[in-house]
Design a protein around this motif. Structure first.
Motif, short mmCIF file in Angstrom:
data_model
loop_
_atom_site.label_atom_id
_atom_site.label_comp_id
_atom_site.label_asym_id
_atom_site.label_seq_id
_atom_site.Cartn_x
_atom_site.Cartn_y
_atom_site.Cartn_z
N GLN A 82 0.82 -1.20 0.00
CA GLN A 82 0.00 0.00 0.00
C GLN A 82 0.87 1.27 0.00
N VAL A 83 1.87 1.30 0.86
CA VAL A 83 2.74 2.49 0.94
C VAL A 83 3.46 2.71 -0.38
N ARG A 84 3.94 1.62 -0.98
CA ARG A 84 4.64 1.75 -2.26
C ARG A 84 3.71 2.25 -3.35
N ALA A 85 2.50 1.69 -3.42
CA ALA A 85 1.55 2.10 -4.46
C ALA A 85 1.13 3.55 -4.28
N PHE A 138 2.45 -2.30 -17.05
CA PHE A 138 2.68 -0.95 -16.54
C PHE A 138 4.13 -0.78 -16.07
N GLU A 139 4.65 -1.77 -15.32
CA GLU A 139 6.01 -1.68 -14.81
C GLU A 139 7.03 -1.70 -15.96
N TYR A 140 6.77 -2.56 -16.97
CA TYR A 140 7.67 -2.64 -18.11
C TYR A 140 7.72 -1.30 -18.85
N THR A 141 6.54 -0.69 -19.09
CA THR A 141 6.48 0.60 -19.80
C THR A 141 7.19 1.68 -19.01
N LEU A 161 19.09 -0.08 -18.16
CA LEU A 161 20.12 0.51 -17.31
C LEU A 161 20.50 -0.43 -16.18
N VAL A 162 19.50 -1.13 -15.62
CA VAL A 162 19.74 -2.04 -14.50
C VAL A 162 19.20 -3.42 -14.85
N ASP A 167 13.54 -11.40 -8.63
CA ASP A 167 12.41 -11.74 -7.75
C ASP A 167 11.99 -10.58 -6.87
N ASN A 168 12.87 -9.61 -6.64
CA ASN A 168 12.58 -8.52 -5.71
C ASN A 168 12.61 -7.16 -6.40
N TRP A 169 12.41 -7.15 -7.70
CA TRP A 169 12.53 -5.90 -8.46
C TRP A 169 11.55 -4.85 -7.98
N SER A 170 12.01 -3.59 -7.99
CA SER A 170 11.16 -2.44 -7.73
C SER A 170 11.87 -1.22 -8.31
N PHE A 171 11.13 -0.12 -8.53
CA PHE A 171 11.75 1.11 -9.01
C PHE A 171 12.76 1.62 -7.99
#
Length: 490
Positions: free
Chosen positions: A105-108, A295-298, A403-404, A465-469
Motif C-alpha cells: 500500500q505504501v509503495r503504491a 505498466f512496470e515494463y512501460t 540501465l539495471v 524476484d525482488n525488483w522495484s523502481f
C-alpha cells in the motif's frame, strides 16, 4: 460473493495467527466485509478533499491573511481524487487482501501520488496556466494528502485485522455444505464467520462408499432446513475432482430461491488463486506472471530512454575524446562488438570501447585476467574506470538492454555457465543491464570458478524476484560508488 479466489485464504491466514479467539462481541459493526472496498474509496476521496481545503486555507491565511477561494481547492481535490483513485483501483489496491499488506500500500500510494502531481504539473505547463495556480498551496496539499493517506492505511489494517479476528463484520445468514474428504472444511466455518457471515447450520456430506441414500438424506435435510428459514445464501465447499457428484448436488439445490456459492477445496483449488481474465468467450488463468507487469515494463522502459538519452548528451564530449584516444593508442576499431544473450535468450551485439588487441566473438572467448597482456595501455585505464562500458547507453536506447539488470555474458560463456549453474537461464527473464545488483555487491570482472558464477547468478535472481523502481534507483546510485572503488576492474 467475492471471497472464493482470495478472501478465503486471507481470512484463513488471519484465523491462524496464533491469537486466542475472543468471545463474540455483543455488537457487530454496521458494515459488511464486501463493503470495505467501496468504503475505502470514499474515505480516500474524503481525505483528498479535506487535505486540499485545509492546505489551501492554511497557506493563504499564512501568506495573505485570508482563507482564499475554497471552490478552487475543491476543484483541485476533485481532479487529483479522480486520477489517484482510478489508478489505485486499476491496480486492485482497494481489495481487503491488499489493504492488509502495508508495504504494498505504501509503495503504491507513493508512486501513484507522485505520478498524479507530476502529470498535473505537466498539464499546467503545457496549458500555460501556472499563474492561476498557487504552487505553495498545492505543494502543501501534496504533503498533507500523502501523509493522511498513509496514516489511513495503518488505520485500515488495524480495523480489518480486528474485524476478522473478533468477528465484528456484519454479514448474511448462510448454510454451509462441505465434502467430508478435506481437513480444510474443519476450518471453513471459522473462516466464514470471521468474514462476517452468520453460519446457521453446517452439513457434512458422507463419502460415496457410505452409500448414495445417506448422502441424499443429508441433502434433503439441508433443503428442508433452508425452506421457511431466514437463510439468505448457501455455500458449498467441495473437491472439484468429484465434479459429477458436485453437479448433482447443485442441481438439487436449484429448488431453493437463494444464491449458491462454491468454495473449491483440495489440490484443484490452487488454480483459483491465480489471476484470471476473459479471452473471447473463454476464461484465461495466469499460472505464471512475468517478472514485470505491462505498466512496470512501460515505466522502466521510459526511465531507460530518458536517463540513457540524457547520459549520451551529457557524456558526448567524453565519448568523442575517448574514441580519438583509442585510434591514436593502438590499431583497430574504436568499438568492440560482441554477441551476447539478452531477454528470452535473444542475441544482440553489445557495444564497448575497444580495450584489447583482440576481438574475440566466437565459440571460444577467453575472459580478461589481472595483468592480461592483451589489454592496451589506454584500455587498462578505460577498464579500471568502467568508461569502456559507456557505449552500452546506445544499447539501452535501442532496447536490447536496460540501465539495471543482470550483466550479459558472451554466447560462449552462456553455454558454459548454463551447464554449471542451476537456474542460470532464469537470468534471461528480464533485459540485461548496464549495471546490476551483482555488480554493486562486488561481483565484477572475470568468473574463473563455478563458485564465482554461482554467487553472481544468486544476486541476479534475487534482483529479478525482488525488483522495484526503488531498487533500480538504489543500484544506479551505488554503481557510482562501486566505480570509484574499482573492485575487480582490470
Amino acid at each position: 460473493m467475492n471471497f472464493i479466489k482470495r478472501d478465503i485464504d486471507l481470512a484463513r491466514s488471519v484465523a491462524v495467527t496464533g491469537l486466542r479467539e475472543p468471545s463474540p462481541p455483543a455488537r457487530k459493526w454496521p458494515i459488511t466485509y464486501d463493503s470495505v472496498e467501496i468504503i475505502t474509496v470514499l474515505a480516500d476521496a474524503a481525505v483528498i478533499l479535506s487535505t486540499s481545503i485545509v492546505a489551501g486555507i492554511c497557506y493563504h491565511l499564512y501568506t495573505f491573511g485570508a482563507p482564499g477561494d475554497i471552490l478552487e481547492y475543491v476543484g483541485s481535490a476533485a481532479i487529483v481524487a479522480a486520477l489517484f483513485i482510478s489508478l489505485m483501483k486499476s491496480r486492485e489496491m482497494y481489495k481487503p487482501a491488499e489493504l492488509l499488506i502495508l508495504r504494498t500500500q505504501v509503495r503504491a500510494i507513493s508512486v501513484l501520488w507522485i505520478a498524479v502531481f507530476f502529470l498535473l504539473a505537466g498539464a499546467i505547463f503545457a496549458l500555460k496556466t501556472g499563474n492561476e495556480i498557487s504552487r505553495g498551496a498545492n505543494l502543501l496539499f501534496a504533503l498533507f494528502g500523502y501523509s493522511a493517506l498513509i496514516a489511513q492505511r495503518f488505520l485500515w489494517r488495524r480495523l480489518l485485522t480486528e474485524g476478522m479476528i473478533k468477528k465484528r463484520f456484519s454479514g448474511r445468514k448462510i448454510v454451509l455444505i462441505t465434502d467430508h474428504s478435506h481437513s480444510a472444511e474443519s476450518n471453513l466455518p471459522h473462516v466464514l464467520t470471521s468474514l462476517g457471515f452468520r453460519l446457521e447450520r453446517h452439513f457434512t456430506l458422507p463419502p460415496p462408499e457410505h452409500g448414495s441414500r445417506r448422502r441424499e438424506k443429508i441433502i434433503s435435510s439441508a433443503i428442508a432446513y433452508v425452506r421457511g428459514s431466514e437463510v439468505e445464501e448457501i455455500v458449498v465447499g467441495a473437491d472439484l475432482n468429484r465434479w459429477p457428484e458436485l453437479r448433482s448436488l447443485i442441481t438439487e439445490l436449484r429448488i431453493l430461491p437463494f444464491p449458491v456459492n462454491l468454495i473449491p477445496l483440495g489440490a484443484v483449488s490452487e488454480i483459483f488463486k491465480q489471476p484470471s481474465h476473459t479471452l473471447g468467450n473463454a476464461t484465461c488463468i495466469e499460472v505464471q506472471r512475468g517478472p514485470l507487469t505491462p505498466f512496470e515494463y512501460t515505466a522502466k522502459r521510459c526511465i531507460d530512454i530518458v536517463l540513457s538519452g540524457m547520459g549520451v548528451l551529457t557524456l558526448l564530449p567524453l565519448l568523442i575524446i575517448v574514441a580519438i584516444a583509442i585510434k591514436l593508442d593502438s590499431p583497430g576499431p574504436v568499438l568492440f562488438k560482441q554477441r551476447r544473450c539478452g531477454f528470452n535468450g535473444r542475441c544482440f551485439q553489445i557495444l564497448k570501447f575497444r580495450t584489447m588487441t583482440v576481438l574475440e566473438d566466437g565459440a571460444v572467448v577467453t575472459q580478461a585476467e589481472r595483468g592480461d597482456n592483451r589489454v592496451t595501455p589506454l584500455g587498462k585505464w578505460l577498464r579500471r574506470t568502467s568508461i569502456d562500458e559507456l557505449p552500452q547507453l546506445f544499447n539501452v536506447l535501442e532496447g536490447s538492454m536496460s540501465l539495471v539488470g543482470p550483466r550479459p555474458h558472451a554466447e560462449a560463456h552462456d553455454t558454459q555457465f548454463d551447464k554449471i549453474v542451476r537456474n542460470y537461464a532464469l537470468r534471461h527473464r528480464v533485459k540485461p543491464g548496464l549495471t546490476g545488483w551483482a555488480q554493486v555487491n562486488g561481483c565484477r570482472g572475470a568468473t574463473p570458478t563455478s563458485t564465482d558464477i554461482e554467487r553472481r547468478v544468486e544476486f541476479d535472481l534475487w534482483y529479478i524476484d525482488n525488483w522495484s523502481f526503488r531498487l533500480d534507483f538504489a543500484i544506479l546510485l551505488q554503481t557510482f560508488t562501486e566505480v570509484l572503488r574499482c573492485r575487480n576492474a582490470y
